[in-house]
Design a protein around this motif. Structure first.
Motif, short mmCIF file in Angstrom:
data_model
loop_
_atom_site.label_atom_id
_atom_site.label_comp_id
_atom_site.label_asym_id
_atom_site.label_seq_id
_atom_site.Cartn_x
_atom_site.Cartn_y
_atom_site.Cartn_z
N MET A 224 0.90 -1.23 0.23
CA MET A 224 -0.05 -0.05 0.01
C MET A 224 0.78 1.19 0.00
O MET A 224 0.79 2.21 -0.62
CB MET A 224 -0.95 -0.03 1.23
N LYS A 225 1.82 1.37 0.87
CA LYS A 225 2.86 2.49 0.95
C LYS A 225 3.69 2.73 -0.26
O LYS A 225 4.03 3.76 -0.96
CB LYS A 225 3.52 2.53 2.35
N LEU A 226 4.26 1.66 -0.59
CA LEU A 226 5.41 1.59 -1.67
C LEU A 226 4.95 1.29 -3.10
O LEU A 226 5.70 1.90 -4.00
CB LEU A 226 6.56 0.59 -1.21
N GLN A 227 4.04 0.57 -3.28
CA GLN A 227 3.40 0.28 -4.59
C GLN A 227 2.16 0.90 -4.99
O GLN A 227 1.58 0.65 -5.91
CB GLN A 227 3.45 -1.27 -4.79
N HIS A 228 1.60 1.51 -3.82
CA HIS A 228 0.26 2.33 -3.98
C HIS A 228 -0.93 1.50 -4.50
O HIS A 228 -2.02 1.83 -5.15
CB HIS A 228 0.33 3.48 -4.95
N LYS A 229 -0.75 0.17 -3.86
CA LYS A 229 -1.99 -0.62 -3.84
C LYS A 229 -3.16 -0.14 -3.16
O LYS A 229 -3.08 0.46 -2.03
CB LYS A 229 -1.73 -2.34 -3.37
N THR A 230 -4.22 -0.38 -3.61
CA THR A 230 -5.59 -0.27 -2.86
C THR A 230 -5.55 -1.23 -1.39
O THR A 230 -4.86 -2.25 -1.68
CB THR A 230 -6.71 -0.24 -3.46
N LYS A 231 -6.14 -0.86 -0.28
CA LYS A 231 -6.27 -1.75 0.59
C LYS A 231 -7.10 -3.08 0.01
O LYS A 231 -6.43 -4.13 0.59
CB LYS A 231 -7.34 -0.97 1.46
N GLU A 232 -7.88 -3.04 -0.85
CA GLU A 232 -8.62 -3.96 -1.49
C GLU A 232 -7.64 -5.11 -2.12
O GLU A 232 -7.83 -5.98 -1.96
CB GLU A 232 -9.99 -3.84 -1.96
N GLU A 233 -6.88 -4.47 -2.90
CA GLU A 233 -5.88 -5.20 -3.74
C GLU A 233 -4.86 -5.98 -2.75
O GLU A 233 -4.58 -7.03 -3.18
CB GLU A 233 -5.31 -4.29 -4.84
N ALA A 234 -4.32 -5.15 -2.09
CA ALA A 234 -3.27 -5.75 -1.04
C ALA A 234 -3.74 -7.02 -0.40
O ALA A 234 -3.20 -7.96 0.09
CB ALA A 234 -2.80 -4.55 -0.27
N GLU A 235 -5.08 -6.55 0.38
CA GLU A 235 -5.62 -7.73 1.41
C GLU A 235 -5.97 -8.88 0.26
O GLU A 235 -5.74 -10.08 0.92
CB GLU A 235 -6.77 -7.09 2.07
N SER A 236 -6.29 -8.73 -0.89
CA SER A 236 -6.83 -9.82 -1.68
C SER A 236 -5.77 -10.78 -1.94
O SER A 236 -5.69 -11.96 -1.83
CB SER A 236 -7.58 -9.38 -2.98
N TYR A 237 -4.52 -10.22 -2.17
CA TYR A 237 -3.40 -10.93 -2.62
C TYR A 237 -2.68 -11.50 -1.44
O TYR A 237 -2.43 -12.73 -1.28
CB TYR A 237 -2.36 -9.99 -3.23
N ALA A 238 -2.95 -10.88 -0.17
CA ALA A 238 -2.39 -11.25 0.95
C ALA A 238 -3.07 -12.71 1.43
O ALA A 238 -2.45 -13.59 1.87
CB ALA A 238 -2.22 -10.17 2.24
N HIS A 239 -4.46 -12.58 1.26
CA HIS A 239 -5.15 -13.74 1.65
C HIS A 239 -4.91 -14.83 0.76
O HIS A 239 -4.98 -15.88 1.12
CB HIS A 239 -6.76 -13.31 1.36
#
Length: 252
Positions: free
Chosen positions: A115-130
Motif C-alpha cells: 500500500m505504501k510503496l506500490q500504491h496498491k489499494t487496501k482491497e488489492e493488497a488484502e486480496s493478494y495477502a489472503h
C-alpha cells in the motif's frame, strides 16, 4: 528475431563482479563473482564466518560493498546514484529473526508495504495477502498478532510479507536457524513450493539435506571467497576441492 524478453531471460538476473567487503579488522568478502539467473535456486553454504550472510546482505545493499559491482536486472545497484530502495522492492528478504511489526496484525504486516510503496489499494493488497496466506496454510491467522504465533508461523508470515511485494528474487538469510526443530519442516515446505514455481532464490543455510534436494546451484564459501560451485546433488556427491570435502564430512 531475438526479443527483449528473450534477452532478459538469457541475461543474469544478478551479476556480481569482484565484490569486496572490509570491516575494521576483517576482510569479509574477497573478490566474490557469480551470476544468478531467473529460476535459479542458489544455496550458499560454508563454515561460520565465511562471509555467507555478508554476501547475501550486499546483494540488496543492507551491507555496503567496499568495492566491486552488482548488476540487478541490468542496473548497477552499487552505483551511489542508484535508488536502492526502488530495487529493494523487487528483492524479498527473509531474516533469521522474523522482523514482524509486533503492534500490527498479520494482515497489516502483509499489506503495509504494497500500500505504501506500490500504491496498491487496501482491497488489492488484502486480496493478494489472503491468497498467499491460504497457500502457506495460515488463512485463519490474518487477524492475529505476531506474539500469538509460533516461530514457524512467524517465519511463514515473514516469507508471505516478502512475497506480497511480488519480488523478482527472494533472499533468505538462514531462515530456519532460530526455529525449534519441529517447526523447521513447515518453513522448508513453503520454500520447496517456491522453488517448484521457479521463484529465483538465494539461500544462506546450514540445511544441507534440503540444499541437496532443491538447489540448482550451490556456492561453497570460506574465508570470504567462493571456493567451489556446483549443481545440486553433484556438488554434494562429488566435491572437487579438499576444503569442501572436509566441510561436507563434518556437516553431512
Amino acid at each position: 528475431m531475438t526479443t527483449s524478453e528473450e534477452i532478459k531471460e538469457k541475461s543474469p538476473l544478478i551479476s556480481v563482479k569482484d565484490l569486496e567487503k572490509h570491516f575494521t579488522d576483517v576482510h569479509a568478502l574477497n573478490g566474490v563473482s557469480v551470476d544468478i539467473y531467473r529460476g535459479d535456486v542458489v544455496f550458499v553454504v560454508g563454515p561460520s564466518g565465511s562471509g555467507k550472510s555478508t554476501f547475501l546482505r550486499c546483494l540488496n545493499r543492507l551491507e555496503e560493498p567496499t568495492s566491486g559491482t552488482i548488476l540487478f536486472e541490468g542496473i548497477n545497484i552499487t552505483d551511489k546514484k542508484c535508488d536502492i530502495n526502488k530495487h529493494r522492492q523487487k528483492m524479498g528478504m527473509v531474516f533469521q529473526q522474523f522482523n514482524l511489526f509486533p503492534h500490527m496484525t498479520v494482515m497489516r504486516n502483509l499489506t503495509i508495504g504494497p500500500m505504501k510503496l506500490q500504491h496498491k489499494t487496501k482491497e488489492e493488497a488484502e486480496s493478494y495477502a489472503h491468497e498467499l496466506l491460504k497457500r502457506v496454510g495460515l488463512e485463519t491467522r490474518a487477524d492475529a498478532y505476531p506474539n500469538q504465533l509460533s516461530g514457524g508461523q512467524k517465519q511463514r508470515i515473514a516469507i508471505v510479507r516478502a512475497l506480497c511485494m511480488r519480488p523478482d528474487v527472494m533472499l533468505f538469510d538462514e531462515p530456519t536457524s532460530a526455529l525449534d526443530p519441529e517447526m523447521v519442516g513447515e518453513v522448508l515446505e513453503v520454500m520447496r513450493d517456491l522453488a517448484e514455481d521457479k521463484m529465483t532464490m538465494v539461500v544462506v543455510t546450514h540445511e544441507m539435506a534440503f540444499a541437496k534436494e532443491i538447489a540448482t546451484k550451490v556456492l561453497f564459501m570460506a574465508e570470504g571467497q567462493i571456493l567451489e560451485t556446483g549443481e545440486g546433488r553433484e556438488f554434494f556427491e562429488n566435491p572437487k576441492t579438499e576444503r569442501l570435502k572436509t566441510f561436507l564430512e563434518k556437516v553431512l
